[in-house]
Design an enzyme around this catalytic site. Structure first.
Site, PDB file in Angstrom:
ATOM      1  CG  HIS A 135     -43.152   5.491  -9.424  1.00 37.62           C
ATOM      2  ND1 HIS A 135     -42.227   4.774  -8.709  1.00 37.62           N
ATOM      3  CD2 HIS A 135     -42.627   5.679 -10.658  1.00 37.62           C
ATOM      4  CE1 HIS A 135     -41.173   4.544  -9.489  1.00 37.62           C
ATOM      5  NE2 HIS A 135     -41.393   5.076 -10.676  1.00 37.62           N
ATOM      6  CD  GLU A 136     -44.686   7.120 -13.497  1.00 40.43           C
ATOM      7  OE1 GLU A 136     -43.668   7.736 -13.849  1.00 40.43           O
ATOM      8  OE2 GLU A 136     -44.727   5.873 -13.397  1.00 40.43           O
TER       9      GLU A 136
HETATM   10  N1  B3K Z   1     -39.595   5.770 -16.114  1.00 38.77           N
HETATM   11  C1  B3K Z   1     -40.624   4.977 -16.753  1.00 38.77           C
HETATM   12  C2  B3K Z   1     -40.000   3.840 -17.473  1.00 38.77           C
HETATM   13  C3  B3K Z   1     -40.273   3.802 -18.922  1.00 38.77           C
HETATM   14  C4  B3K Z   1     -39.253   2.981 -19.680  1.00 38.77           C
HETATM   15  C5  B3K Z   1     -39.850   2.220 -20.781  1.00 38.77           C
HETATM   16  N2  B3K Z   1     -38.894   1.633 -21.667  1.00 38.77           N
HETATM   17  C6  B3K Z   1     -41.649   4.504 -15.783  1.00 38.77           C
HETATM   18  C7  B3K Z   1     -41.351   4.770 -14.363  1.00 38.77           C
HETATM   19  O1  B3K Z   1     -40.525   4.133 -13.759  1.00 38.77           O
HETATM   20  O2  B3K Z   1     -41.917   5.665 -13.787  1.00 38.77           O
HETATM   21 ZN    ZN Z   2     -40.102   5.268 -12.173  1.00 35.29          ZN
END
Ligand code: B3K
Ligand code: ZN
Length: 876
Positions: free
Chosen positions: A300-301
């Site tokens: 995902h990341e």
């Molecule tokens: N985009 C981050 C989300 C972090 C927000 C925290 N307040 C995680 C993710 O969806 O990959």
């Molecule tokens: Zn995300």
């Protein structure tokens, strides 16, 4: 103090000023980190020269401020709690600022903070404003140069986004590293990490032949827990090249594991920061579920590098643009990598339990909300999971080829830009030639659509008439709902042949499995040339995120359970059959009538256990009863005790009737093979362990012996944890206590394993749990400042339905106490944790009153905007 005010999507204005380049220098210190910023700023076209420059900034202590090297006088700017306003600025200039911040005192874990002594950041969504004065909004994208200065002993490793370009030693035992990120990015993707970290390194050769260095940075004792994440990362990189044609774009990709983290992980450009629970694995410490979770989150990341980073969101209302799309991408990756049917079953099972509940509660919101008070509260199942379901429908509507073409156009056209959901859907319209106007309502309308379906077979004309009626219940602030475009994938299964019949509509042959499109409030679909009476198989593979009601008889469900060609719907038929039996038993329990097991469920389970369902993972899912939380979702008024009693009764009845079959299944699937997180092994362990759980529901000596032996064999954490949970949840203290104690002593040194130890004991059904939670909150391994601990102990307790919902209200009071304390320390976690109380309207009057009273008590506190928004909605 005035109440926090909402922000509206309709108020969106493009920024008046752009930052083209950002230079930052951090001189790290827990109490006073000096942050120097030099921002190259340009006024945007058509913006009036008198327009002040407004920057966000919170909890910053301003040291100095200059424009193009000339210090500003106090009269030149206005500083308040959350912004800095400079009245007059040139069209192009550099803004130099110095501020001090205190990472050591930051318990909110937003901005720059310390975790186990190391420095790290979390800037999404609005954390960067706690680091320096800046236009903290995603449509301001700049290149970054970052210099990190730290202590050579305490912070030997100094990381930031991009590539390291310089480093050296300084006076007083200090040193620095300078980083450059050539890709323009919004500040929410900024990251910095500094500490005593150790790395595992690998390489990846991209499809165009570039070499990328891959690093995973961890505390020294965790070096042996990185292998699976690294393998997952490499698989993700290959998958994104092969499936979407997307290549990684820097020479270095880093992942860092930190112990204190609000979410699972964060996709900062080139420097992903992970909750250690979402990256570290070892066969002895992590379960199969964790291995699979880590694989999915790493993917995902990584996928965000394109869906989120290269192309980002114009504003936070568009959050699902990156999150829904990226969840869809990671779901497809996991399906391709492991077992696709099981992945779908697990995702939908979770979705229907948790997202449906959210969509039916006081915090329901559309996939694209039109207002919010605190954006952090909108990292929800609706934005993520329902957003992914919407993208999945889109992909199915236009077909994969067009979807891929649309995605290519999206990435190419909007590279380096901050865009909207319309931009994304527009690319799909262009690629497919379809108009998606009605489909766009999925983004705007909250609530779960319900479809009432009924069908009639006309023997004389060999016709099957299927009528579908849709309605979406009112949600807060949205009483009027419009009909949605709902794609219903379906088949007609012949009752004689047991085969899918050919579907013909208006003279057109659609095949044996087809999608019909429900666009109106009510539509009747007439299938002709239907040679035999069919049972409809509707919403195959969960083709739309809706509740579908069809008056199936138990015989029809048993028939679909064995004959449906769609694996998902075979599983769903089993769930529906079990639900009918559970409904009867819940009613019997409430009425004080003797409970009688439905023999059709027993026979269906016997068939499953004895026929050779070839996919063991699917079989394990089919043998799993709907969870108490899912059953609760189906009840008009939730009766936690009746649900628990009914479900236990079914488990025990099945175990008694099918004891030999469960024993045979358990024994046939034991294995001495060395642990590997392969689909085959995971499937086999799931099947073995589900059999064991049925046997333990009757707690006879043999079942206890099986559990104890599996626990003692200590072969891998999946089996150990499963056996331990069954032992600890047993009625017998002589069985429960020794295992729990042995495990706690063995793993006292491992924080992530101790989280499991907390969870196992506070999810017991026995009535002493609340006192145990209170006791464990004083345990040295617990800390209210660590979100993983809070989730493992307090969060897990709130999922223990019979105990959390005790009639003396002590469960609710305990949660409220913790929320009140966390409201001061970590508002983001506090606002998430309070969720179970917000569902008060689903319960009986006595519990409603108790839950409501706790919400009122919380509301009397001086609240963070996070908790305020949630509690306010819950009490509205
Ligand atoms: N985009 C981050 C989300 C972090 C927000 C925290 N307040 C995680 C993710 O969806 O990959
Ligand atoms: Zn995300």
């Amino acid at each position: 103090m005035s109440d926090p005010q909402p922000v509206y999507l309709s108020d969106y204005q493009p920024p008046a000023y752009q930052v083209t380049h950002t230079e930052l220098t951090f001189d790290l210190d827990p109490a006073a980190t000096r942050v120097k910023a030099r921002l190259l700023i340009e006024r945007n076209e058509n913006v009036d020269a008198q327009t002040p420059l407004v920057l966000n900034g919170e909890q910053l202590s301003l040291v100095s401020l200059a424009i193009d090297g000339t210090p500003l006088a106090e009269a030149d700017y206005q500083l308040d709690e959350d912004s800095l306003r400079i009245m007059q600025v040139p069209a192009t200039f550099s803004l130099e600022s110095e501020v001090d911040i205190a990472p050591g005192a930051n318990t909110a874990l937003e901005g720059l903070y310390q975790s186990s002594g190391m420095y790290c950041t979390q800037c999404e969504a609005e954390g960067f404003r706690r680091i320096t004065f800046y236009p903290d909004r995603p449509d301001v994208m700049a290149t970054f140069t970052v210099t990190v200065i730290g202590d050579q002993n305490n912070e030997p490793v100094l990381l930031a986004n991009g590539n390291p370009v310089d480093s050296g030693t300084l006076e007083n035992g200090r040193h620095f590293v300078k980083w450059e990120d050539p890709h323009p990015k919004p500040c929410y993707l900024f990251a910095l990490v500094a500490g005593d970290l150790h790395k595992v390194e690998d390489h990846f050769s991209t499809m165009s032949g570039r070499d990328v260095t891959l690093q995973i940075w961890v505390e020294k004792e965790n070096l042996d827990k990185t292998e699976h994440a690294m393998a997952s990362l490499k698989r993700s990189m290959v998958w994104d090249e092969q499936t979407y044609g997307r290549e990684y774009d820097l020479d270095l990709f880093m992942i860092v594991a930190v112990n204190d983290f609000n979410m699972g992980a964060m996709e900062n450009k080139g420097l992903n920061i992970f909750n250690s629970a979402a990256v570290l694995t070892h066969p002895n410490t992590a379960t199969d579920a964790t291995f699979q979770n880590v694989e999915g989150i790493v993917a995902h990341e990584y996928f965000h590098n394109w869906s989120g980073n290269r192309v980002t969101c114009r504003d936070w209302f568009q959050l699902s643009l990156k999150e829904g799309f990226t969840v869809f991408r990671d779901q497809c990756f996991s399906a391709d990598t492991n077992s696709a049917p099981v992945k779908r079953i697990q995702d939908v099972s979770f979705f229907r339990t948790a997202q449906f509940a959210e969509d039916a509660g006081p915090t329901a919101h559309p996939v694209r909300p039109d207002h919010y008070i605190e954006i952090t509260n909108f990292y929800t199942l609706t934005i993520y999971e329902k957003g992914a379901e919407v993208v999945r429908m889109l992909c199915n509507l236009v077909g994969w080829e067009n979807f891929r073409q649309g995605a290519d156009a999206y990435f190419e056209r909007f590279d380096g830009q901050a865009v909207t959901i319309e931009d994304f859907v527009g690319c799909m319209e262009e690629a497919s030639g379809q108009t998606l106007d009605q489909f766009m309502r999925w983004y705007a309308q909250a609530g779960t659509p319900e479809i009432d379906a009924h069908g009639e077979y006309d023997y004389v004309h060999s016709e099957y008439r299927l009528t579908l009626r849709q309605r979406t219940p009112a949600t807060p602030g949205q009483t009027e709902k419009q009909p949605l475009h709902i794609p219903v994938r379906m088949g007609l299964v012949g009752t004689k042949s047991g085969q899918d019949l050919t579907l013909t509509m208006a003279g057109e042959v659609l095949g044996k499995d087809a999608v019909i499109h429900l666009r109106d409030n009510e539509q009747t679909f007439v299938f002709t040339d239907v040679a035999e009476a069919p049972v409809p198989s509707l919403l195959r593979d969960f083709s739309a995120p809706v509740k579908l009601y069809f008056p199936y008889s138990r015989e029809e469900l048993a028939f679909l359970l064995t004959h449906d060609s769609d694996g998902f719907n075979r599983w769903d038929a089993g769930q529906r059959l079990a639900m009918l039996a559970l409904d009867d038993l819940i009613a019997a329990h409430r009425n004080g009538v003797e409970k009688v097991m439905d023999g059709r469920v027993t026979e269906a389970f016997r068939t499953l256990l004895t026929s050779s369902v070839s996919d063991k993972a699917v079989l394990a899912e089919m043998l799993t009863l709907p969870s108490e939380a899912y059953i609760a979702e189906q009840q008009p008024i939730v009766d936690v005790d009746a649900i628990h009693a009914a479900r236990e009764f079914v488990r025990q009845s099945l175990a008694l009737a099918l004891r030999d079959e469960f024993v045979a299944t358990f024994e046939a699937n034991r294995s001495e093979e060395a642990y590997a997180p392969t689909s085959e092994q995971i499937a086999q362990r799931s099947l073995k362990n589900i059999a064991l759980s049925y046997l333990m529901s009757i707690e006879d000596e043999q079942a206890i012996a099986f559990c104890q032996a599996q626990f003692a064999a200590d072969h891998n954490m999946t089996d150990v944890r499963y056996a331990l949970t069954l032992l600890v949840h047993s009625e017998r203290d002589d069985v429960s206590s020794p295992a729990l104690k042995a495990f706690g002593e063995k793993w006292a040194h491992d924080s992530l394993v101790m989280d499991q130890w907390f969870t196992i004991q506070v999810t017991r059904p026995q009535p002493d749990v609340l006192e145990r939670v209170e006791f464990l909150m004083q345990h040295p391994a617990f800390s209210i400042k660590n979100p993983n601990k809070v989730r493992a102990l307090v969060g897990a307790f709130t999922q223990n339905r019979v105990n959390f919902h005790r009639l003396d209200g002590k469960g609710y009071a305990l949660l409220a106490d913790v929320v009140i304390e966390l409201n001061r320390l970590n508002p983001e976690i506090a606002a998430r944790l309070v969720t179970p109380l917000t569902r008060w309207q689903r319960f009986d009057e006595a519990r409603q009153a108790l839950m409501h009273a706790q919400l009122e008590r919380i509301k009397k506190e001086p609240l963070s905007s996070n908790v305020y928004e949630v509690v306010e909605k819950a009490l509205a």
